[in-house]
Design an enzyme around this catalytic site. Structure first.
Site, PDB file in Angstrom:
ATOM      1  N   ASN A 160       0.878  -1.169   0.000  1.00 20.07           N
ATOM      2  CA  ASN A 160       0.000   0.000   0.000  1.00 20.07           C
ATOM      3  C   ASN A 160       0.911   1.213   0.000  1.00 20.07           C
ATOM      4  O   ASN A 160       1.511   1.542   1.028  1.00 20.07           O
ATOM      5  CB  ASN A 160      -0.899  -0.022   1.249  1.00 20.07           C
ATOM      6  N   LYS A 180       0.142   4.252  -0.230  1.00 22.04           N
ATOM      7  CA  LYS A 180      -0.460   5.458   0.373  1.00 22.04           C
ATOM      8  C   LYS A 180      -0.192   6.646  -0.550  1.00 22.04           C
ATOM      9  O   LYS A 180      -0.196   6.474  -1.768  1.00 22.04           O
ATOM     10  CB  LYS A 180       0.065   5.645   1.802  1.00 22.04           C
ATOM     11  N   HIS A 221      -9.351   1.315   4.795  1.00 23.38           N
ATOM     12  CA  HIS A 221      -8.075   1.486   5.502  1.00 23.38           C
ATOM     13  C   HIS A 221      -8.273   2.407   6.709  1.00 23.38           C
ATOM     14  O   HIS A 221      -9.054   3.354   6.652  1.00 23.38           O
ATOM     15  CB  HIS A 221      -7.019   2.070   4.556  1.00 23.38           C
ATOM     16  N   GLU A 237      -6.569   4.744   7.838  1.00 21.15           N
ATOM     17  CA  GLU A 237      -6.336   6.174   7.580  1.00 21.15           C
ATOM     18  C   GLU A 237      -7.568   6.827   6.956  1.00 21.15           C
ATOM     19  O   GLU A 237      -7.843   8.008   7.186  1.00 21.15           O
ATOM     20  CB  GLU A 237      -5.091   6.339   6.691  1.00 21.15           C
ATOM     21  N   GLU A 274      -5.398  -5.087  10.273  1.00 23.55           N
ATOM     22  CA  GLU A 274      -4.392  -4.063  10.544  1.00 23.55           C
ATOM     23  C   GLU A 274      -4.680  -3.391  11.886  1.00 23.55           C
ATOM     24  O   GLU A 274      -5.506  -2.470  11.952  1.00 23.55           O
ATOM     25  CB  GLU A 274      -4.402  -3.007   9.429  1.00 23.55           C
ATOM     26  N   GLY A 292       2.543   2.176  10.805  1.00 24.40           N
ATOM     27  CA  GLY A 292       3.480   3.287  10.684  1.00 24.40           C
ATOM     28  C   GLY A 292       4.180   3.639  11.987  1.00 24.40           C
ATOM     29  O   GLY A 292       4.802   4.690  12.105  1.00 24.40           O
ATOM     30  N   SER A 312       3.457  -2.296  10.199  1.00 26.91           N
ATOM     31  CA  SER A 312       4.910  -2.384  10.407  1.00 26.91           C
ATOM     32  C   SER A 312       5.468  -3.764  10.046  1.00 26.91           C
ATOM     33  O   SER A 312       6.419  -4.227  10.670  1.00 26.91           O
ATOM     34  CB  SER A 312       5.290  -1.991  11.838  1.00 26.91           C
TER      35      SER A 312
HETATM   36  P1  13P Z   1       3.140   0.274   7.617  1.00 25.03           P
HETATM   37  O1  13P Z   1       3.635  -1.017   7.004  1.00 25.03           O
HETATM   38  O2  13P Z   1       3.885   1.473   7.122  1.00 25.03           O
HETATM   39  O3  13P Z   1       3.006   0.184   9.089  1.00 25.03           O
HETATM   40  O4  13P Z   1       1.655   0.476   7.036  1.00 25.03           O
HETATM   41  C1  13P Z   1       0.764  -0.570   7.114  1.00 25.03           C
HETATM   42  C2  13P Z   1      -0.452  -0.203   6.369  1.00 25.03           C
HETATM   43  O5  13P Z   1      -1.173   0.690   6.744  1.00 25.03           O
HETATM   44  C3  13P Z   1      -0.731  -0.947   5.137  1.00 25.03           C
HETATM   45  O6  13P Z   1      -2.001  -0.637   4.664  1.00 25.03           O
END
Ligand code: 13P
Length: 252
Positions: free
Chosen positions: A9, A11, A95, A97, A167, A173, A213
């Site tokens: 992803n 982002k 997601h 976010e 997740e 993150g 992560s």
């Molecule tokens: P990270 O791997 O940067 O923690 O992000 C995970 C994520 O949100 C994948 O959609």
């Protein structure tokens, strides 16, 4: 019997030219036969050039969101047909976010998921608990509820095109990864919930990814767990060598 699915992803990272370079660099390092499916979920403007660059490679392209209406006055949104025509096969829905910063609820996540499936896309449906919920000991209830609400109205046939990405929000993150045991346990809760809705065979066939992560150092151990069928990877999907190392772990 389940195949691993390793998905990046990106982002809000990578311009179209950077996306093309990343894909040709990554493809050059991949074996012709992979035991896992490889997906990159890219920003909207990267989809067409990424799909072009991925032709003839084992890499599949996805988007990061989709609107539930087919067309109309929805400034800033994008339809499933637009994504398909641009070359996306997958789309991430729900997601954290989007839930945290853009007001997505289980209701809108469900509507987007249904529209994407009806149009023929594959959906990577994201869900997971926040830190306070884990500390309060209600993770299982939270993910079971999200699973039920987000999958409402989806047929058993459509479920075959759904991947659930577990997740935990506190792991995204932050560098804090769920332990392999926590990931396995909560992915197991999601699988049991799906079994209660669609039967054991459908639940056994469902791909459930872990995300939060995941990186080249912890992927092998997370993927060794029975209920973890792949990863949804943010930061570590932006570097070809790190992403390739995760693919290697799934190919073993
Ligand atoms: P990270 O791997 O940067 O923690 O992000 C995970 C994520 O949100 C994948 O959609």
């Amino acid at each position: 019997m389940r195949k691993y699915v390793i998905a990046g992803n990106w982002k809000m990272n990578m311009t179209p030219s950077a996306a093309k370079k990343f894909i040709s660099d990554l493809a050059a390092t991949l074996p012709a036969q992979n035991k896992c499916d490889i997906v990159l979920c890219v920003p909207f403007v990267d989809i067409a050039p990424a799909a072009e660059a991925a032709k003839g490679t084992p890499i599949h392209i996805g988007a990061q969101n989709v609107h539930f209406e087919k067309s109309g006055a929805f400034t800033g949104e994008i339809s499933a047909d637009m994504l398909l025509e641009a070359g996306a096969e997958y789309v991430i829905v729900g997601h954290s976010e989007r839930r945290q910063y853009f007001g997505e609820t289980d209701e809108t996540v469900n509507k987007r998921t249904r529209a994407a499936l009806a149009a023929g896309l594959r959906v990577i449906l994201c869900l997971g608990e926040v830190k306070e919920q884990r500390l309060a000991g209600i993770t299982d209830e939270v993910v079971a509820m999200q699973t039920k609400l987000d999958l409402a109205g989806i047929t058993a046939e459509e479920l075959k095109r759904v991947i659930i990405a577990y997740e935990p929000v506190w792991a995204i993150g932050t560098g804090l990864t769920a332990t392999p045991e926590q990931a396995d346990e909560t992915c197991g809760t999601i699988r049991r919930t799906v079994a209660s809705l669609y039967g054991q065979a459908a639940a056994d066939a469902l791909i459930i990814q872990y995300g939060g992560s995941m990186n080249d150092a912890n992927a092998a151990e997370l993927l060794s767990k029975e209920n973890v069928d792949g990863g949804l990877i943010g930061g570590a999907s932006l570097k070809t060598d790190k992403f390739k190392a995760i693919i290697d772990a799934a190919n073993k």
